[in-house]
Design a protein around this motif. Structure first.
Motif, PDB file in Angstrom:
ATOM      1  N   THR A 167       0.807  -1.224   0.000  1.00  0.00           N
ATOM      2  CA  THR A 167       0.000   0.000   0.000  1.00  0.00           C
ATOM      3  C   THR A 167       0.837   1.271   0.000  1.00  0.00           C
ATOM      4  OG1 THR A 167      -0.200  -0.057   2.420  1.00  0.00           O
ATOM      5  CG2 THR A 167      -1.962  -1.101   1.152  1.00  0.00           C
ATOM      6  N   LYS A 168       1.944   1.287   0.710  1.00  0.00           N
ATOM      7  CA  LYS A 168       2.746   2.513   0.828  1.00  0.00           C
ATOM      8  C   LYS A 168       3.822   2.659  -0.243  1.00  0.00           C
ATOM      9  CE  LYS A 168       0.921   3.999   4.721  1.00  0.00           C
ATOM     10  NZ  LYS A 168       0.138   5.192   4.821  1.00  0.00           N
ATOM     11  N   LEU A 169       4.384   1.514  -0.701  1.00  0.00           N
ATOM     12  CA  LEU A 169       5.521   1.596  -1.606  1.00  0.00           C
ATOM     13  C   LEU A 169       5.242   1.015  -2.993  1.00  0.00           C
ATOM     14  CD1 LEU A 169       8.454   0.719   0.826  1.00  0.00           C
ATOM     15  CD2 LEU A 169       7.321   2.905   0.452  1.00  0.00           C
ATOM     16  N   GLY A 170       4.071   0.456  -3.209  1.00  0.00           N
ATOM     17  CA  GLY A 170       3.688   0.003  -4.547  1.00  0.00           C
ATOM     18  C   GLY A 170       4.219  -1.352  -4.980  1.00  0.00           C
ATOM     19  N   PHE A 171       4.674  -2.169  -4.049  1.00  0.00           N
ATOM     20  CA  PHE A 171       5.133  -3.518  -4.387  1.00  0.00           C
ATOM     21  C   PHE A 171       3.944  -4.463  -4.484  1.00  0.00           C
ATOM     22  CE2 PHE A 171       9.035  -1.696  -2.794  1.00  0.00           C
ATOM     23  CZ  PHE A 171      10.031  -2.331  -3.499  1.00  0.00           C
ATOM     24  N   SER A 172       4.111  -5.527  -5.258  1.00  0.00           N
ATOM     25  CA  SER A 172       3.094  -6.575  -5.379  1.00  0.00           C
ATOM     26  C   SER A 172       3.710  -7.913  -4.988  1.00  0.00           C
ATOM     27  CB  SER A 172       2.593  -6.680  -6.823  1.00  0.00           C
ATOM     28  OG  SER A 172       1.985  -5.488  -7.224  1.00  0.00           O
ATOM     29  N   TYR A 173       2.866  -8.782  -4.468  1.00  0.00           N
ATOM     30  CA  TYR A 173       3.308 -10.122  -4.091  1.00  0.00           C
ATOM     31  C   TYR A 173       3.865 -10.840  -5.311  1.00  0.00           C
ATOM     32  CZ  TYR A 173       3.043 -14.997  -2.624  1.00  0.00           C
ATOM     33  OH  TYR A 173       3.348 -16.303  -2.347  1.00  0.00           O
ATOM     34  N   TYR A 174       5.025 -11.509  -5.148  1.00  0.00           N
ATOM     35  CA  TYR A 174       5.586 -12.316  -6.227  1.00  0.00           C
ATOM     36  C   TYR A 174       5.604 -13.800  -5.839  1.00  0.00           C
ATOM     37  CZ  TYR A 174       8.612 -14.185  -9.805  1.00  0.00           C
ATOM     38  OH  TYR A 174       9.112 -14.945 -10.824  1.00  0.00           O
ATOM     39  N   ASP A 175       6.257 -14.121  -4.720  1.00  0.00           N
ATOM     40  CA  ASP A 175       6.232 -15.496  -4.235  1.00  0.00           C
ATOM     41  C   ASP A 175       6.658 -15.545  -2.773  1.00  0.00           C
ATOM     42  OD1 ASP A 175       9.014 -15.239  -4.373  1.00  0.00           O
ATOM     43  OD2 ASP A 175       9.302 -16.811  -5.839  1.00  0.00           O
ATOM     44  N   ARG A 176       6.623 -16.735  -2.243  1.00  0.00           N
ATOM     45  CA  ARG A 176       6.957 -16.955  -0.837  1.00  0.00           C
ATOM     46  C   ARG A 176       8.277 -17.719  -0.767  1.00  0.00           C
ATOM     47  NH1 ARG A 176       3.684 -16.527   3.308  1.00  0.00           N
ATOM     48  NH2 ARG A 176       4.407 -17.371   5.258  1.00  0.00           N
ATOM     49  N   LEU A 177       9.176 -17.265   0.085  1.00  0.00           N
ATOM     50  CA  LEU A 177      10.457 -17.938   0.303  1.00  0.00           C
ATOM     51  C   LEU A 177      10.341 -18.724   1.605  1.00  0.00           C
ATOM     52  CD1 LEU A 177      12.706 -14.861  -0.511  1.00  0.00           C
ATOM     53  CD2 LEU A 177      12.075 -16.712  -2.059  1.00  0.00           C
ATOM     54  N   ASP A 178       9.765 -19.908   1.512  1.00  0.00           N
ATOM     55  CA  ASP A 178       9.443 -20.685   2.714  1.00  0.00           C
ATOM     56  C   ASP A 178      10.649 -20.995   3.574  1.00  0.00           C
ATOM     57  OD1 ASP A 178       6.684 -20.781   2.321  1.00  0.00           O
ATOM     58  OD2 ASP A 178       6.871 -22.466   0.933  1.00  0.00           O
ATOM     59  N   GLU A 179      11.806 -21.258   2.937  1.00  0.00           N
ATOM     60  CA  GLU A 179      12.986 -21.628   3.719  1.00  0.00           C
ATOM     61  C   GLU A 179      13.453 -20.484   4.617  1.00  0.00           C
ATOM     62  OE1 GLU A 179      14.603 -20.137  -0.259  1.00  0.00           O
ATOM     63  OE2 GLU A 179      12.922 -21.350   0.388  1.00  0.00           O
ATOM     64  N   HIS A 180      13.080 -19.252   4.267  1.00  0.00           N
ATOM     65  CA  HIS A 180      13.459 -18.089   5.083  1.00  0.00           C
ATOM     66  C   HIS A 180      12.252 -17.425   5.741  1.00  0.00           C
ATOM     67  CE1 HIS A 180      17.524 -18.310   3.542  1.00  0.00           C
ATOM     68  NE2 HIS A 180      17.052 -18.338   2.317  1.00  0.00           N
ATOM     69  N   GLN A 181      11.072 -17.966   5.510  1.00  0.00           N
ATOM     70  CA  GLN A 181       9.823 -17.413   6.042  1.00  0.00           C
ATOM     71  C   GLN A 181       9.662 -15.946   5.649  1.00  0.00           C
ATOM     72  OE1 GLN A 181      10.074 -18.327  10.206  1.00  0.00           O
ATOM     73  NE2 GLN A 181       9.832 -20.500   9.870  1.00  0.00           N
ATOM     74  N   LEU A 182       9.909 -15.666   4.361  1.00  0.00           N
ATOM     75  CA  LEU A 182       9.803 -14.321   3.829  1.00  0.00           C
ATOM     76  C   LEU A 182       8.862 -14.296   2.625  1.00  0.00           C
ATOM     77  CD1 LEU A 182      13.585 -13.304   3.840  1.00  0.00           C
ATOM     78  CD2 LEU A 182      11.814 -12.528   5.432  1.00  0.00           C
ATOM     79  N   ILE A 183       8.391 -13.118   2.325  1.00  0.00           N
ATOM     80  CA  ILE A 183       7.575 -12.855   1.139  1.00  0.00           C
ATOM     81  C   ILE A 183       8.451 -12.048   0.172  1.00  0.00           C
ATOM     82  CG2 ILE A 183       5.543 -11.661   0.244  1.00  0.00           C
ATOM     83  CD1 ILE A 183       4.796 -13.979   2.045  1.00  0.00           C
ATOM     84  N   ARG A 184       8.503 -12.460  -1.092  1.00  0.00           N
ATOM     85  CA  ARG A 184       9.198 -11.674  -2.104  1.00  0.00           C
ATOM     86  C   ARG A 184       8.159 -10.809  -2.803  1.00  0.00           C
ATOM     87  NH1 ARG A 184      13.863 -14.236  -5.132  1.00  0.00           N
ATOM     88  NH2 ARG A 184      14.764 -13.498  -3.194  1.00  0.00           N
ATOM     89  N   MET A 185       8.437  -9.505  -2.846  1.00  0.00           N
ATOM     90  CA  MET A 185       7.548  -8.557  -3.476  1.00  0.00           C
ATOM     91  C   MET A 185       8.315  -7.838  -4.578  1.00  0.00           C
ATOM     92  SD  MET A 185       5.348  -7.219  -0.269  1.00  0.00           S
ATOM     93  CE  MET A 185       4.025  -6.715  -1.339  1.00  0.00           C
ATOM     94  N   ILE A 186       7.615  -7.469  -5.636  1.00  0.00           N
ATOM     95  CA  ILE A 186       8.254  -6.905  -6.822  1.00  0.00           C
ATOM     96  C   ILE A 186       7.473  -5.702  -7.299  1.00  0.00           C
ATOM     97  CG2 ILE A 186       6.980  -8.386  -8.444  1.00  0.00           C
ATOM     98  CD1 ILE A 186       9.692  -8.807  -9.887  1.00  0.00           C
ATOM     99  N   ARG A 187       8.147  -4.794  -7.981  1.00  0.00           N
ATOM    100  CA  ARG A 187       7.470  -3.635  -8.578  1.00  0.00           C
ATOM    101  C   ARG A 187       8.295  -3.112  -9.748  1.00  0.00           C
ATOM    102  NH1 ARG A 187       7.118   2.054  -6.056  1.00  0.00           N
ATOM    103  NH2 ARG A 187       7.455   2.583  -8.215  1.00  0.00           N
ATOM    104  N   GLY A 188       7.612  -2.433 -10.660  1.00  0.00           N
ATOM    105  CA  GLY A 188       8.303  -1.772 -11.747  1.00  0.00           C
ATOM    106  C   GLY A 188       8.913  -0.469 -11.246  1.00  0.00           C
ATOM    107  N   ILE A 189       9.862   0.035 -12.034  1.00  0.00           N
ATOM    108  CA  ILE A 189      10.521   1.283 -11.658  1.00  0.00           C
ATOM    109  C   ILE A 189       9.938   2.410 -12.501  1.00  0.00           C
ATOM    110  CG2 ILE A 189      12.724   2.494 -11.555  1.00  0.00           C
ATOM    111  CD1 ILE A 189      14.022  -0.289 -11.309  1.00  0.00           C
TER     112      ILE A 189
END
Length: 189
Positions: A167-189
Motif C-alpha cells: 500500500t505505501k511503496l507500490g510492491f506486489s506479491y511475487y512469491d513466498r520464500l518458505d525456507e526463510h519465512q519471507l515474502i518476495r515482493m516486486i514492482r516496476g521502476i
C-alpha cells in the motif's frame, strides 16, 4: 522544522555509508551504526550494525543513511540497494545458466534489490520511510537505470510487512520464500 524531544530536525540529508567510511574511523562509525534501533524488525537493526560495512566494501549493495544536517552523529533511518539477477521462467535447465548468451530469452532479468529500508525508533515521528522511498530510493535506482538498464525491483520481507510494502511503496506479491519465512515482493521502476 520538526521538534523531537529537545532536538530540532531542520533538514534531512542522505549520507552514503561509503562516504561515512572516509570521514570516520571504522570503530567510531560502527558505534554510530549500533545506536540505530528498530524494534519492529530485528533484521533492519542487525543489517546496519553487522552487514552494512562489509557489503559496502564488497560491492554487494550500497547503504544510504538518513541524517539531519545539524545532528550528524545520529542515523534517523537508512536504506540499502543493490543489483541482482532474477529468473522468471520455471523451466530453466542447469545447462542454460552456463550458456551466458541469450539469458534474457531464457528468463533472466536484471533487477534492483531493496536490501533494507528502516527508521530509527528514536526518530520515528521525524522520518517517513515511504517519503524517503518515493524520493531518494527511486531517484538513485532511476539514475542507475538510466546508465545500466533494468526496470524492476524487489524486496524480501516478513509477512507482517507485506501490506505496508504493497500500500505505501507500490510492491506486489511475487512469491513466498518458505525456507526463510519471507515474502518476495516486486514492482516496476
Amino acid at each position: 522544522m520538526l521538534l523531537f524531544g529537545q532536538t530540532k530536525i531542520k533538514m534531512l540529508r542522505i549520507q552514503s555509508l561509503g562516504d561515512a567510511l572516509k570521514h570516520f574511523n571504522q570503530e567510531k562509525l560502527q558505534d554510530i551504526l549500533k545506536e540505530f534501533k528498530c524494534a519492529k524488525d530485528d533484521d533492519i537493526e542487525r543489517f546496519l550494525s553487522v552487514y552494512a560495512i562489509e557489503y559496502e566494501r564488497k560491492g554487494v549493495c550500497r547503504t544510504f543513511l538518513v541524517m539531519d544536517t545539524n545532528y550528524r552523529q545520529k542515523i534517523l533511518g537508512y536504506f540499502a540497494i543493490g543489483l541482482n539477477v532474477m529468473h522468471f521462467k520455471k523451466t530453466l535447465k542447469v545447462a542454460d545458466a552456463y550458456e551466458g548468451i541469450n539469458l534474457y530469452e531464457k528468463g533472466y532479468r536484471p533487477i534492483y534489490k531493496l536490501f533494507m529500508i528502516g527508521k530509527n525508533d528514536d526518530f520515528s515521528e521525524c522520518v517517513k520511510m515511504a517519503d524517503i522511498f518515493k524520493t531518494d530510493v527511486l531517484q538513485y535506482i532511476r539514475t542507475s537505470q538510466r546508465y545500466v538498464g533494468g526496470n524492476l525491483m524487489y524486496i524480501d520481507c516478513v509477512p507482517e510487512l507485506q501490506s505496508y510494502y504493497a500500500t505505501k511503496l507500490g510492491f506486489s506479491y511475487y512469491d513466498r520464500l518458505d525456507e526463510h519465512q519471507l515474502i518476495r515482493m516486486i514492482r516496476g521502476i
